[in-house]
Design an enzyme around this catalytic site. Structure first.
Site, PDB file in Angstrom:
ATOM      1  N   GLU A 122       9.402   1.223  11.157  1.00 29.45           N
ATOM      2  CA  GLU A 122      10.479   2.211  10.987  1.00 29.45           C
ATOM      3  C   GLU A 122       9.798   3.567  11.007  1.00 29.45           C
ATOM      4  O   GLU A 122       9.084   3.923  10.080  1.00 29.45           O
ATOM      5  CB  GLU A 122      11.213   1.953   9.664  1.00 29.45           C
ATOM      6  CG  GLU A 122      12.629   2.507   9.680  1.00 29.45           C
ATOM      7  CD  GLU A 122      12.710   3.951   9.229  1.00 29.45           C
ATOM      8  OE1 GLU A 122      12.122   4.830   9.920  1.00 29.45           O
ATOM      9  OE2 GLU A 122      13.366   4.203   8.205  1.00 29.45           O
ATOM     10  N   CYS A 162      14.255  10.002   6.864  1.00 24.83           N
ATOM     11  CA  CYS A 162      14.160   9.604   8.278  1.00 24.83           C
ATOM     12  C   CYS A 162      15.516   9.737   8.962  1.00 24.83           C
ATOM     13  O   CYS A 162      15.596   9.931  10.166  1.00 24.83           O
ATOM     14  CB  CYS A 162      13.617   8.193   8.390  1.00 24.83           C
ATOM     15  SG  CYS A 162      14.409   7.036   7.286  1.00 24.83           S
ATOM     16  N   LYS A 189       0.874  -1.184   0.000  1.00 28.14           N
ATOM     17  CA  LYS A 189       0.000   0.000   0.000  1.00 28.14           C
ATOM     18  C   LYS A 189       0.905   1.227   0.000  1.00 28.14           C
ATOM     19  O   LYS A 189       1.485   1.602   1.006  1.00 28.14           O
ATOM     20  CB  LYS A 189      -0.922   0.043   1.237  1.00 28.14           C
ATOM     21  CG  LYS A 189      -2.117   0.905   0.915  1.00 28.14           C
ATOM     22  CD  LYS A 189      -2.569   1.956   1.862  1.00 28.14           C
ATOM     23  CE  LYS A 189      -1.752   2.960   2.525  1.00 28.14           C
ATOM     24  NZ  LYS A 189      -1.642   4.229   1.776  1.00 28.14           N
ATOM     25  N   GLU A 233      10.345  15.449  15.108  1.00 25.77           N
ATOM     26  CA  GLU A 233      10.852  15.272  13.742  1.00 25.77           C
ATOM     27  C   GLU A 233      10.366  16.432  12.866  1.00 25.77           C
ATOM     28  O   GLU A 233       9.164  16.653  12.727  1.00 25.77           O
ATOM     29  CB  GLU A 233      10.375  13.933  13.161  1.00 25.77           C
ATOM     30  CG  GLU A 233      11.032  13.626  11.828  1.00 25.77           C
ATOM     31  CD  GLU A 233      10.791  12.195  11.357  1.00 25.77           C
ATOM     32  OE1 GLU A 233      11.742  11.559  10.884  1.00 25.77           O
ATOM     33  OE2 GLU A 233       9.647  11.715  11.460  1.00 25.77           O
TER      34      GLU A 233
HETATM   35  O1  TXE Z   1       2.828   9.571   7.658  1.00 25.39           O
HETATM   36  P1  TXE Z   1       1.847   8.373   7.954  1.00 25.39           P
HETATM   37  P2  TXE Z   1       2.584  10.950   6.923  1.00 25.39           P
HETATM   38  C1  TXE Z   1       6.975  11.213   9.528  1.00 25.39           C
HETATM   39  C2  TXE Z   1       7.332  12.670   9.249  1.00 25.39           C
HETATM   40  C3  TXE Z   1       6.038  13.214   8.739  1.00 25.39           C
HETATM   41  C4  TXE Z   1       5.020  12.432   9.525  1.00 25.39           C
HETATM   42  C5  TXE Z   1       3.656  12.331   8.882  1.00 25.39           C
HETATM   43  O2  TXE Z   1       7.688  13.296  10.454  1.00 25.39           O
HETATM   44  O3  TXE Z   1       5.894  14.591   9.006  1.00 25.39           O
HETATM   45  O4  TXE Z   1       5.576  11.155   9.636  1.00 25.39           O
HETATM   46  O5  TXE Z   1       3.758  11.820   7.559  1.00 25.39           O
HETATM   47  C6  TXE Z   1      -0.443   4.934   5.846  1.00 25.39           C
HETATM   48  N1  TXE Z   1      -3.251   2.141   9.153  1.00 25.39           N
HETATM   49  N2  TXE Z   1       7.409  10.326   8.459  1.00 25.39           N
HETATM   50  O6  TXE Z   1       1.284  11.522   7.316  1.00 25.39           O
HETATM   51  O7  TXE Z   1       0.484   8.842   8.280  1.00 25.39           O
HETATM   52  C7  TXE Z   1      -0.453   6.101   4.891  1.00 25.39           C
HETATM   53  O8  TXE Z   1      -1.524   5.993   3.990  1.00 25.39           O
HETATM   54  C8  TXE Z   1      -2.445   1.744   8.162  1.00 25.39           C
HETATM   55  C9  TXE Z   1       8.571   9.548   8.728  1.00 25.39           C
HETATM   56  O9  TXE Z   1       2.788  10.727   5.493  1.00 25.39           O
HETATM   57  O10 TXE Z   1       2.538   7.528   8.933  1.00 25.39           O
HETATM   58  C10 TXE Z   1       0.936   5.976   4.270  1.00 25.39           C
HETATM   59  O11 TXE Z   1       0.933   4.974   3.278  1.00 25.39           O
HETATM   60  N3  TXE Z   1      -1.775   2.600   7.361  1.00 25.39           N
HETATM   61  C11 TXE Z   1       8.750   8.508   7.762  1.00 25.39           C
HETATM   62  C12 TXE Z   1       1.791   5.517   5.437  1.00 25.39           C
HETATM   63  O12 TXE Z   1       0.882   4.965   6.384  1.00 25.39           O
HETATM   64  C13 TXE Z   1      -1.941   3.920   7.570  1.00 25.39           C
HETATM   65  C14 TXE Z   1       8.325   8.674   6.382  1.00 25.39           C
HETATM   66  C15 TXE Z   1       2.614   6.616   6.108  1.00 25.39           C
HETATM   67  O13 TXE Z   1       1.752   7.633   6.535  1.00 25.39           O
HETATM   68  C16 TXE Z   1      -2.789   4.394   8.592  1.00 25.39           C
HETATM   69  C17 TXE Z   1       7.150   9.491   6.252  1.00 25.39           C
HETATM   70  C18 TXE Z   1      -3.458   3.438   9.408  1.00 25.39           C
HETATM   71  N4  TXE Z   1      -4.259   3.793  10.414  1.00 25.39           N
HETATM   72  C19 TXE Z   1       6.754  10.298   7.272  1.00 25.39           C
HETATM   73  N5  TXE Z   1      -2.733   5.749   8.578  1.00 25.39           N
HETATM   74  C20 TXE Z   1       9.966   7.633   7.917  1.00 25.39           C
HETATM   75  N6  TXE Z   1       9.945   6.730   8.890  1.00 25.39           N
HETATM   76  O14 TXE Z   1      10.883   7.715   7.141  1.00 25.39           O
HETATM   77  C21 TXE Z   1      -1.902   6.104   7.580  1.00 25.39           C
HETATM   78  N7  TXE Z   1      -1.415   5.010   6.962  1.00 25.39           N
END
Ligand code: TXE
Length: 501
Positions: A235, A269, A162, A368
């Site tokens: 992660e 990250c 996904k 972050e």
């Molecule tokens: O992340 P989300 P977002 C951090 C970074 C950023 C913050 C928010 O600080 O500002 O996260 O980013 C899916 N069940 N990182 O909103 O929401 C969503 O559709 C299952 C760090 O983009 O965590 C997407 O595919 N899945 C990071 C994925 O989760 C769900 C990289 C990531 O989205 C879900 C990106 C749920 N309930 C952002 N809700 C890193 N670790 O490198 C959302 N998703």
């Protein structure tokens, strides 16, 4: 009517294309197909699966420019960076695991000492876990899911991806690549949508879920997965410290800090999100950081291939960055460069920003930021540098910069992080031999390296008794002979301990 996601180019704000959101029924159908395909894929064995990976790698090597352009367009990163940090490491991962996995997945003998003399043997066989769900973010929309997909597939699992709703077309592109390489139907599938379809995927009783994203979503995923005891690897980003010691090569450290703070517009990250420099060298170091920051060329990366920095992903991410900088300035930080959006660019751009006079009361040093912001703080002693670096909820990666490698290594060993680098930062993600993952709120579990591959298999212990002894000494009935046997075992243990001490 079918729900759709419109994907836009964040550098130009122009729409690129639409994808249909996967329905709940569609998702269940895909899960069913993935389960069905898994047995045949597993039964092919490593040798049977290997040609698919060879074809995939060959195709990607022939089409890497087109793939990189595609990534740059939907994500806003420089075209060159899309090759550097997305396509090249992905091809490397395919080539690495399609060789290395054969050895890692073959049965491993377990030496069982005296039990061997009784005609017994033990070994581990590595069974694929089953159907793996991968939920991925938008910051490295290709490389992050791709390496996980390859590790899962090479081990005999099937995969459902996904992708982030902000970069769905890149998910579609990955499907296209695997289809072109001829992977059998159902071995790899993509579902589209936001967190709602992500949550449904987690509930679908998969064998494992690999998630990269925010701490808040990681928590939700773990709670949902707990209902079916689905194992997860998380992660969840970082707040990585970089420590510059007084004997560091200042020019190299400044160049390194600017690159590792600003590449991918800081949306990595493992970006440098906190920089600690020895007080005695701070003036010269900051001067050099400013010199290299001022040289960064920012713009639409598809128009100019040698642009250094592209746009951020969207307004929400941009607002987080603006708020962190505003909070820092309000608490006394000085903005030496940037601190705002550029005037001449339409997309979600933010200027590379250097902050000084920061401290740990500011959001920019605790949460972050995930943007092009490099906050610089000073330290007086190495103990203080270690204490500051470890003062974080996150623990993904960290780095120490010094010409005295021994000293730097000694400090590296005291930092709390999944990876600590000396005189470099971020780049080990691109070395498939090395593990990736963190602790604290950065999550748990590892991807990449030998231990990373182990996340995708079930180690099954096979124990064989060659039936030399028709009655084992520990079976019923308990009698004097049983006791004698135990006494001999304990006598031997004592002797062995004595001989080995
Ligand atoms: O992340 P989300 P977002 C951090 C970074 C950023 C913050 C928010 O600080 O500002 O996260 O980013 C899916 N069940 N990182 O909103 O929401 C969503 O559709 C299952 C760090 O983009 O965590 C997407 O595919 N899945 C990071 C994925 O989760 C769900 C990289 C990531 O989205 C879900 C990106 C749920 N309930 C952002 N809700 C890193 N670790 O490198 C959302 N998703």
């Amino acid at each position: 009517m079918t729900e759709q996601i419109v994907s836009i180019n964040p550098s130009t704000l122009q729409p690129i294309d639409n994808v249909n959101v996967t329905t709940s029924e569609g998702l269940l159908e895909i899960v069913k197909k993935a389960r069905k395909a898994q047995t045949a894929w597993q039964d092919m064995g490593f040798d049977g699966r290997k040609p698919f990976f060879n074809r995939l790698s060959a195709y990607m090597l022939d089409h890497y420019e087109e793939i990189a352009r595609f990534i740059a367009r939907e994500n806003g990163k420089p075209y060159l960076e899309a090759i550097l940090a997305e396509v090249y490491p992905s091809i490397d991962v395919v080539n690495y695991y399609s060789k290395r996995a054969e050895k890692l997945l073959s049965d491993k003998k377990i030496p069982i000492r005296v039990f061997k003399l009784m005609g017994k043997k033990s070994y581990i066989m590595y069974k694929p876990a089953g159907v793996i769900g991968i939920i991925s973010p938008w910051n490295y929309p290709f490389a992050i899911p791709f390496s996980e997909i390859i590790m899962a597939l090479v081990a005999g699992n099937t995969v459902i991806l996904k992708p982030s709703e902000l970069t769905p077309l890149i998910g579609k592109k990955i499907q296209e690549l695997l289809d072109t390489a001829g992977f059998p139907e159902g071995v790899f599938s993509v579902v589209f949508g936001d967190g709602r379809i992500g949550a449904e995927l987690v509930k679908a009783r998969l064998s494992k879920v690999i998630f990269t994203g925010s701490v808040a979503t990681g928590r939700k995923i773990m709670a949902t997965a707990a209902e079916n005891l689905t194992p997860v690897v998380l992660e969840l980003g970082g707040k990585d410290p970089m420590i510059v010691l007084k004997d560091a090569d200042l020019d190299m450290s400044a160049r390194g800090a600017v690159w590792a703070g600003f590449m991918n517009s800081g949306q990595t990250c493992a970006s440098v999100e906190r920089l600690y420099v020895d007080e005695s060298i701070k003036d010269r170091f900051i001067e050099l950081v400013m010199q290299y920051t001022n040289k960064i060329r920012q713009g639409d990366t598809l128009e100019n291939e040698s642009t250094d920095m592209g746009s951020m992903i969207d307004q929400r991410q941009l607002s987080i960055v603006e708020n962190h900088v505003k909070d820092a300035a309000a608490r006394g930080a000085r903005v030496l460069s940037g601190g705002r959006r550029p005037d001449n660019l339409k997309g979600y751009f933010y200027k590379p920003t250097v902050l000084v006079d920061v401290d740990h009361s500011m959001q920019v040093m605790t949460d972050e930021t995930f943007g092009p912001v490099l906050p610089i703080m000073t330290f007086k002693t190495e103990e203080q540098a270690i204490q500051l670096a470890n003062d974080s909820r996150y623990a993904l990666t960290a780095s120490v910069w010094s010409k005295d490698i021994k000293r730097a290594e000694a400090i590296a060993r005291q930092l709390v992080a999944g990876t600590v680098t000396v005189n470099d930062h971020i780049m080990t993600y691109g070395i498939p031999e090395t593990p990736w993952g963190g602790s604290k709120e950065s999550g748990f579990g590892r991807t990449h390296a030998d231990i990373g591959l182990m996340e995708f298999v079930e180690p099954v212990h096979i124990h064989v008794d060659k039936a030399w002894l028709k009655k084992k000494p520990w079976w019923y009935p308990y009698n004097k002979k049983t006791l004698q046997f135990l006494k001999i075992m304990l006598w031997m243990t004592k002797k062995m301990k004595f001989l080995m001490s």
